[in-house]
Structures are given as structure tokens and as C-alpha cells.
Write a protein that holds these residues in place. Structure first.
Motif, PDB file in Angstrom:
ATOM      1  N   GLN A  17       2.555 -69.627  29.408  1.00  0.00           N
ATOM      2  CA  GLN A  17       1.639 -70.752  29.498  1.00  0.00           C
ATOM      3  C   GLN A  17       0.187 -70.287  29.549  1.00  0.00           C
ATOM      4  OE1 GLN A  17       3.598 -72.388  33.056  1.00  0.00           O
ATOM      5  NE2 GLN A  17       4.172 -74.186  31.825  1.00  0.00           N
ATOM      6  N   ASN A  18      -0.701 -71.244  29.342  1.00  0.00           N
ATOM      7  CA  ASN A  18      -2.148 -71.024  29.432  1.00  0.00           C
ATOM      8  C   ASN A  18      -2.651 -69.999  28.422  1.00  0.00           C
ATOM      9  OD1 ASN A  18      -2.293 -72.847  31.658  1.00  0.00           O
ATOM     10  ND2 ASN A  18      -1.621 -71.183  33.021  1.00  0.00           N
ATOM     11  N   LEU A  19      -2.090 -70.033  27.236  1.00  0.00           N
ATOM     12  CA  LEU A  19      -2.569 -69.165  26.167  1.00  0.00           C
ATOM     13  C   LEU A  19      -3.796 -69.787  25.516  1.00  0.00           C
ATOM     14  CD1 LEU A  19       0.350 -68.141  26.683  1.00  0.00           C
ATOM     15  CD2 LEU A  19       0.457 -67.548  24.277  1.00  0.00           C
ATOM     16  N   LYS A  20      -4.662 -68.947  24.969  1.00  0.00           N
ATOM     17  CA  LYS A  20      -5.944 -69.391  24.441  1.00  0.00           C
ATOM     18  C   LYS A  20      -5.987 -69.275  22.921  1.00  0.00           C
ATOM     19  CE  LYS A  20      -7.448 -69.823  28.677  1.00  0.00           C
ATOM     20  NZ  LYS A  20      -7.628 -71.164  29.292  1.00  0.00           N
ATOM     21  N   ALA A  21      -6.830 -70.100  22.313  1.00  0.00           N
ATOM     22  CA  ALA A  21      -7.040 -70.053  20.877  1.00  0.00           C
ATOM     23  C   ALA A  21      -7.786 -68.787  20.479  1.00  0.00           C
ATOM     24  CB  ALA A  21      -7.814 -71.290  20.419  1.00  0.00           C
ATOM     25  N   ASN A  22      -7.660 -68.440  19.180  1.00  0.00           N
ATOM     26  CA  ASN A  22      -8.345 -67.288  18.589  1.00  0.00           C
ATOM     27  C   ASN A  22      -7.962 -65.982  19.277  1.00  0.00           C
ATOM     28  OD1 ASN A  22      -9.656 -68.820  16.627  1.00  0.00           O
ATOM     29  ND2 ASN A  22     -11.325 -69.327  18.033  1.00  0.00           N
ATOM     30  N   ARG A  23      -6.690 -65.906  19.624  1.00  0.00           N
ATOM     31  CA  ARG A  23      -6.122 -64.669  20.140  1.00  0.00           C
ATOM     32  C   ARG A  23      -4.803 -64.377  19.429  1.00  0.00           C
ATOM     33  NH1 ARG A  23      -6.563 -65.020  26.783  1.00  0.00           N
ATOM     34  NH2 ARG A  23      -8.856 -64.958  26.941  1.00  0.00           N
ATOM     35  N   ILE A  24      -4.447 -63.108  19.389  1.00  0.00           N
ATOM     36  CA  ILE A  24      -3.119 -62.709  18.971  1.00  0.00           C
ATOM     37  C   ILE A  24      -2.348 -62.297  20.209  1.00  0.00           C
ATOM     38  CG2 ILE A  24      -3.953 -60.369  18.413  1.00  0.00           C
ATOM     39  CD1 ILE A  24      -1.651 -60.173  16.391  1.00  0.00           C
ATOM     40  N   TYR A  25      -1.113 -62.747  20.306  1.00  0.00           N
ATOM     41  CA  TYR A  25      -0.249 -62.432  21.445  1.00  0.00           C
ATOM     42  C   TYR A  25       0.973 -61.663  20.942  1.00  0.00           C
ATOM     43  CZ  TYR A  25      -2.979 -65.601  24.349  1.00  0.00           C
ATOM     44  OH  TYR A  25      -3.993 -66.200  25.051  1.00  0.00           O
ATOM     45  N   GLU A  26       1.284 -60.618  21.650  1.00  0.00           N
ATOM     46  CA  GLU A  26       2.490 -59.842  21.365  1.00  0.00           C
ATOM     47  C   GLU A  26       3.429 -60.024  22.553  1.00  0.00           C
ATOM     48  OE1 GLU A  26       3.011 -55.259  21.245  1.00  0.00           O
ATOM     49  OE2 GLU A  26       2.287 -55.890  19.252  1.00  0.00           O
ATOM     50  N   ILE A  27       4.525 -60.743  22.319  1.00  0.00           N
ATOM     51  CA  ILE A  27       5.440 -61.128  23.390  1.00  0.00           C
ATOM     52  C   ILE A  27       6.652 -60.212  23.370  1.00  0.00           C
ATOM     53  CG2 ILE A  27       6.840 -63.013  24.314  1.00  0.00           C
ATOM     54  CD1 ILE A  27       4.903 -64.956  22.960  1.00  0.00           C
TER      55      ILE A  27
END
Length: 702
Positions: free
Chosen positions: A625-635
């Protein structure tokens, strides 16, 4: 050399080093580690518009072209089906590289240097595959060690398998891999079909060559191939390996040329494959009976969870009168043909397929592409190869084939409505590869299609002229191809309006280059969080297109547990953007080609918080949760929890996450003027993010 010249030379060399470092730094990502994932800020571009810009070879240094000689074309027309491209980070430096297959000469591996510069490292990597007709390719971690290995199919074999050492150096393991075949192979797809964690492989086969390239037309006349034996008909012995004969509608005798059977391989987890039988009960027909070995004209295969039960099903796109094969997985790697009534008609020559939830109703839809021209004049000047077979009155489960694109809207009950003409996507010209991609990042996935063919094989004027001739030599017969005009046509882009209709916007989006494009793949070559495009073209330089869209986005990459280290088969769902969005992570499953498994979603406003849910192939779930725009996330899959359903609520470890479960209860409260309770059955499998008010309970306001 004078001291001054030495100083100037030294300064020049230092500047080159600084520039190279700067190029790589501009594309480098600065990662921040969290408990369950890591993230990096994406560079934000203020100026741009939805669409693409084609980059020149002088900019990219990609000088690859796929050329054929006249003799090669006349000897084997199947070469004109083209070659593919694979995209992925082969050396682990965080930049996505490109592998291009060639029909005449060595394949090329281009290392991404950053700033849209690429370097040919084929010789050092050891993946040239010279002196063969390379067709399809895939980059996938087949041995579960965390890096991308390389698979290459060919027309006539051998099919190569290379293991990566993690640094982009490859070892040829073809002889021990179990993939040493000599078939006329085309496309590949990989998925964990049996739930054991590793990636299994399906390879579609076309045919090394057609009998039409080896015999004169008069030698292939029906009466010289088919003979009557008693009350039945059969193929004469000389042609039994090429043809079969059967009745259609019980009274129309038809002769068909065989192609080559596809191959399904099981992976032992170390990149060694064992071919499995189609006829031993692993594949069943609609009645639950074992099938005979299908010798279809296979162009493309896709592993996709069609029925959305968590395991990969199979869709095989077949050319000509070979009907597509749609196999539903029972969860253990055994398959049964989909119900005849689920899909009522399909394309005739299905070149490719892609899946998307086009209306964001939480159901999976799909598109098949064919060869119907968008040009009115061409449409009337082109014929179809399909025989004019009448439809029997009352036959409702025969699934007729039509020479146009077909778009299937999921009704939510296991059946589909065909809406291509309603959506205005029924025609895209001679098409090979469709891809759903949210180009303008509005939350709805658009369509891009690679198009073109070496010759206009459907041109009725040329066909009539050819039929009037009596060819006396095989050489003259083969050269008939050059009597047809070229069919270089614009590539296609359809914008999804969000209301089940699409608008052709190729010119507007910089995607209408006129050429012959076969393989197409996606990858974020500049690490800005959107997906760029690379084409493998016939008789032209490879096409590289930079995505110019500046709308806010979020990019998701998965790190799965070994051996499925890229999370293939996982489903990513994003909540909090302009509309709920989802995407299944696939491996290969594009015509001759393989994209980088990066998923990109629209976020709408920049300051909105997002929630991402990942359902991994083994059924465990990650919620962030609470992820932000204009980012790449590696889960990372290590963050996933096993899920128990207790009265409709999923439990993640000790935490309880509530959700609407009306469609589990199967009750729906509707308002009516008498204030009575009306009970109806809701649809399908529950989703975490229900749209609108479907399946939800409402208070009576009367």
C-alpha cells in the motif's frame, strides 16, 4: 607527437569516459530498499505527448536488417513469415538488451549502453546461431538461477538453447537440453503448467516447406492426389505424409495439407526438457476423450489464465483452415478443449493473439488478428484462401472462421461475445503481432499491431493470371511470387476509448511507418517507466521506437522465488489510479518474439496513493500500500503470504484485509417499487477490486 597533442588527446579520452559514464548515470536507477520491496524514482519528463518516436540507426547504432535472397524466397516461401526479437537484461546491469533473429546470416545481441546507444556483443556472448533460418526467440530463466537464458527456434532446426552465466556470456546446451529438433518451428511460450515452480515450454510448428514449393500445380491437382477406394476416398501413398482428406458437412469432400505437430516440453527445473505426448490423455477433446496428434499450421502460442482459476491455459493460433486450439488447464498440467459454445466464431488465419481487460470490468478479453485490409480498394481486390463452405442450418457449435480480426468480450460466465466490428478493430491489413499496451496511460489498454508481407498473396488479379498459366518447370512456378506486388503497409495503433470502441491513431501516435514488420517486443530501454518498442523487419533495418508519453505511471517488476525468478504467471492488480487495472506476467507468447516482463500502469494524479496486489503463480499474495506515482517497484515473492478464505475474507499472516465478497455469497439485493428482496446469481470468480456496483449490496432507499 608533441606534448600539446598528447594533452589534447588525453583530454579527449577523458571526455569520452565522462560522457559514457554520464550516459549510463542518466539511465541508472537509485534503489531504496523497503521490507517487502524496493523502489526507484523515475525521471519525470514535462514535455511530450502520447505516442512514439522512431529513432535512427545513427542514434542507436542498431544496424541489424533481415534480408533474404531471391533464391531463398523461391525455394521456400515459408521464410517470408519472418523472424522475431527478444528483449531482456542479459547481463544484470539494469538496462534492457535486444536480441534479433535473422533468416540469412547470424543473429545479433545488442547490449544497452544507456542513452539509447547499443553495442553488438554477439561474438563475445556466443549466440550468433549462424547458417540457419532463425525464426522465434525468447529470453527466460529456464534453469532458475536468476538470469535470462536464450531459446531460438528455426525453420528446419536445430532449435538452440543457451544458458546464461549472469554476465551475458552464454553456453550452448542444445544437445543436452532435449530441444534438438528439426521442425519448421515458429513461436514459443513458457509457463509453469503443472505447479512445480519451473517454466515449461510450448513450441508451435508450421512446416519446413510446403508441397507447393516442390511440385507443379498440375501435379497437385485433386484427382492426382485423391483416389476412391470402395465407397471412401484416400490420399495416394506418395502424398500421405502431406495430405489428409475428409468430409465437411457430410457432403463436401475436402483435401488438406498437413503441417507439423506442435511440441510441449516439461522442464526438470534445470533447463532440461522432456517432450510430452498429445495423445496419452494429457490433452482431451470437449467430450473428455484423448485427442489425436494435431498437425496444424501453428503460428503463435500463448500461455494465459483464460478461465482465471490461477493456472496457465493454452491458446494456439493456427493458419489457414487449421482451427485454433484452446486448451483449459485442470491445474495439474492436463488440458481439455474449451466448450464449443464458449466461442462461437474465430478468425480464419489467426496470426496472433493478445489478452486484456479492455473495459476494466475484471474479466479477461482477447483479440485475434487476420489479414483483412483497412483500405477499401484493396479489400475488394484481395481474395480469401478459405473455401466457400456453406453453413448448415441449426449448427450452433461448429465455430466458423472468418477472414478478419475478431475481438472477444468476456461475458463473465465462461462465454464470449465477438465485437470486433462494433469496436472497429476488424481490419488491420496483413497482420502478425498484436500487443495490448496503455500508450496514453489513461488506464485503458490500446492496441499496436505489426503488419506487412513480402507479396500481396491475396491479389485477385495476379491469382487469376497465375491460374491461366500452365507452368512447365518448377523454377518458373516458384518465381510466380515475384509477379505479386509488395504489401508494405502501415503499422497500426488503435486507441481504446474506454467504451468498447477503438480509434485508429497510427499517424497521430507516430506509429504508421510503412514496412514489413514481423516480430515485435516491448522493453523500457531508457528506464523512464514506459514501454518502448523494437521491430524485426524484413528487408529493412530493425525499427526502434521511443515511447514519448509523459503521463504519470507506475512500473512493476517481480522477483519470484527460484526457479520462477521472474514471477511468470503472476497477476498484478493496481488500485487507486484512474480505474482499477490488472496484468498477467507472461514469458514470450508473442509472434516469434519475447518482451521484457515489466508491467506499466496509469496512476492518474501524481499525488494519489496506490495499492498493488500480486497473486503469485503458487497462489500466495503480496499486498503493498501507499505506493507513489512515477516510481518503479520491484516486488519480491518472499513478501507473499498464503491465503485462507474465511467467510469471504482473505487472511494475510496475522493481518485481516476485508473486501466485498457478495459474489461469493451469490446474493444480490436490488431495489424495486414493492421493497421486496430479489435474489439473483452474480457472476464468476471474485476479484479484489470490484468495479462500479456489480455484486455489491445496497440499502433500500424507498
Amino acid at each position: 607527437m608533441s606534448v600539446t597533442k598528447r594533452i589534447v588527446t588525453l583530454i579527449f579520452l577523458i571526455l569520452i569516459v565522462v560522457l559514457v559514464f554520464q550516459f549510463r548515470r542518466e539511465n541508472a536507477l537509485k534503489w531504496h530498499q523497503e521490507n517487502d520491496y524496493r523502489w526507484a524514482q523515475l525521471p519525470f519528463r514535462k514535455h511530450g505527448k502520447p505516442g512514439f518516436k522512431q529513432l535512427s540507426a545513427s542514434k542507436t547504432k542498431i544496424t541489424f536488417s533481415n534480408q533474404l535472397t531471391r533464391d531463398q524466397i523461391t525455394n521456400n516461401r515459408h521464410l517470408l513469415n519472418g523472424s522475431g526479437v527478444a528483449v531482456g537484461d542479459v547481463n544484470g546491469d539494469g538496462l534492457v538488451d535486444i536480441y534479433l533473429c535473422r533468416l540469412n546470416g547470424s543473429n545479433i545481441l545488442y547490449k544497452n549502453l544507456g542513452n539509447w546507444k547499443f553495442e553488438d556483443i554477439t561474438a563475445a556472448a556466443g549466440v550468433a546461431c549462424p547458417e540457419q533460418f532463425s525464426t522465434g526467440t525468447a529470453l527466460a530463466d529456464i534453469d532458475g538461477d536468476g538470469d535470462l537464458d536464450l531459446l531460438v527456434t528455426t525453420l528446419g532446426g536445430p532449435h538452440f538453447s543457451f544458458l546464461n552465466d549472469g554476465l551475458g556470456n552464454f553456453t550452448d546446451v542444445t544437445n543436452s537440453s532435449g530441444l534438438m529438433a528439426n521442425t519448421g518451428a515458429t513461436s514459443q511460450a513458457l509457463a509453469d503448467i503443472d505447479g512445480d515452480g519451473d517454466l515449461d515450454l510450448y513450441v508451435t510448428n508450421y512446416k519446413k516447406s510446403t508441397v507447393k514449393d516442390h511440385y507443379l500445380p498440375q501435379e497437385l491437382e485433386f484427382d492426382r492426389i485423391v483416389k476412391k477406394v470402395g465407397s471412401d476416398y484416400e490420399i495416394i501413398p506418395e502424398f500421405q505424409e502431406h495430405y489428409t482428406v475428409k468430409y465437411l458437412n457430410k457432403n463436401i469432400l475436402m483435401r488438406y495439407e498437413y503441417a507439423e505437430p506442435d511440441k510441449l516440453y516439461l522442464n526438470d527445473g534445470k533447463g532440461n526438457f522432456q517432450v510430452v505426448s498429445f495423445t496419452d490423455g494429457r490433452f482431451l477433446d470437449v467430450e473428455g476423450k484423448p485427442v489425436s496428434e494435431p498437425k496444424d499450421w501453428g503460428l503463435m502460442v500463448r500461455f494465459q489464465d483464460i478461465d482465471e482459476d490461477g493456472d496457465p491455459d493454452i491458446y494456439v493460433c493456427n493458419d489457414f483452415e487449421s482451427q485454433d486450439r484452446i486448451w483449459i488447464n485442470d491445474g495439474s498440467g492436463n488440458f481439455q478443449a474449451i466448450s464449443k459454445l464458449a466461442i462461437r466464431n474465430i478468425s480464419w488465419a489467426t496470426m496472433g493473439i493478445d489478452f486484456s481487460d479492455i473495459d476494466r470490468d475484471n474479466d479477461l478479453d482477447f483479440l485475434l488478428i487476420d489479414m483483412l485490409s483497412r483500405d477499401h480498394q484493396k479489400r475488394h481486390a484481395q481474395s480469401t484462401h478459405s473455401a466457400p463452405i456453406p453453413h448448415v442450418i441449426g449448427a450452433i457449435d461448429n465455430r466458423p472462421q472468418y477472414s478478419r480480426n475478431t475481438l472477444f468480450l468476456n461475458r463473465g460466465d465462461g462465454t464470449y461475445a465477438e465485437i470486433a466490428q462494433l469496436s472497429d478493430v476488424q481490419a488491420s491489413g496483413w497482420s502478425w503481432s498484436p500487443i495490448f499496451l496503455d500508450v496514453d496511460l489513461d488506464g485503458y489498454e490500446d492496441i499496436i499491431i505489426a503488419t506487412g508481407h513480402f507479396y500481396d498473396a491475396l491479389n485477385t488479379d495476379v491469382l487469376a493470371r497465375i491460374r491461366s498459366k500452365r507452368y512447365r518447370s518448377l523454377g518458373n512456378w516458384r518465381n510466380k511470387i515475384f509477379e505479386f506486388p509488395s504489401l508494405s503497409i502501415p503499422n497500426i495503433a488503435f486507441h481504446n476509448r474506454g467504451d468498447l470502441t477503438f480509434e485508429e491513431v497510427g499517424d497521430k501516435w507516430g506509429f504508421s511507418t510503412t514496412d514489413i514488420s514481423h516480430g515485435i517486443a516491448l522493453g523500457d530501454f531508457d528506464n523512464d517507466g514506459d514501454l518502448d518498442i523494437v521491430f524485426n523487419r524484413l528487408n529493412a533495418l530493425a525499427g526502434v521506437y521511443r515511447n514519448e508519453t509523459v503521463s504519470p505511471r507506475i512500473a512493476i517488476r517481480l522477483r519470484g522465488r527460484s526457479p520462477n525468478t521472474r514471477g511468470i504467471g503472476a497477476k498484478i492488480e493496481v488500485l487507486g489510479g484512474p480505474i482499477p487495472q490488472s496484468k498477467e506476467v507472461i514469458s514470450a507468447g508473442i509472434y516469434l518474439s519475447s518482451s521484457d516482463p515489466l508491467s506499466v500502469f496509469a496512476t492518474g494524479e501524481v499525488n494519489k496513493d496506490l495499492t498493488v496486489r500480486v497473486v503469485w503463480r503458487n497462489g500466495t499474495i503480496s499486498v503493498i500500500q501507499n505506493l507513489k506515482a512515477n516510481r518503479i517497484y520491484e516486488i519480491d515473492e518472499s513478501s507473499a503470504y498464503s491465503t485462507d478464505i474465511i467467510q469471504g475474507f482473505p487472511v494475510f499472516g496475522d493481518e485481516l484485509f476485508s473486501r466485498d465478497v457478495s459474489n461469493i455469497i451469490n446474493d444480490l439485493h436490488r431495489n424495486d417499487k414493492n421493497n421486496d428482496l430479489m435474489v439473483g446469481s452474480t457472476r464468476g470468480t471474485p476479484g479484489l477490486f470490484p468495479n462500479n456496483d456489480k455484486g455489491q449490496l445496497h440499502q433500500n432507499e424507498d
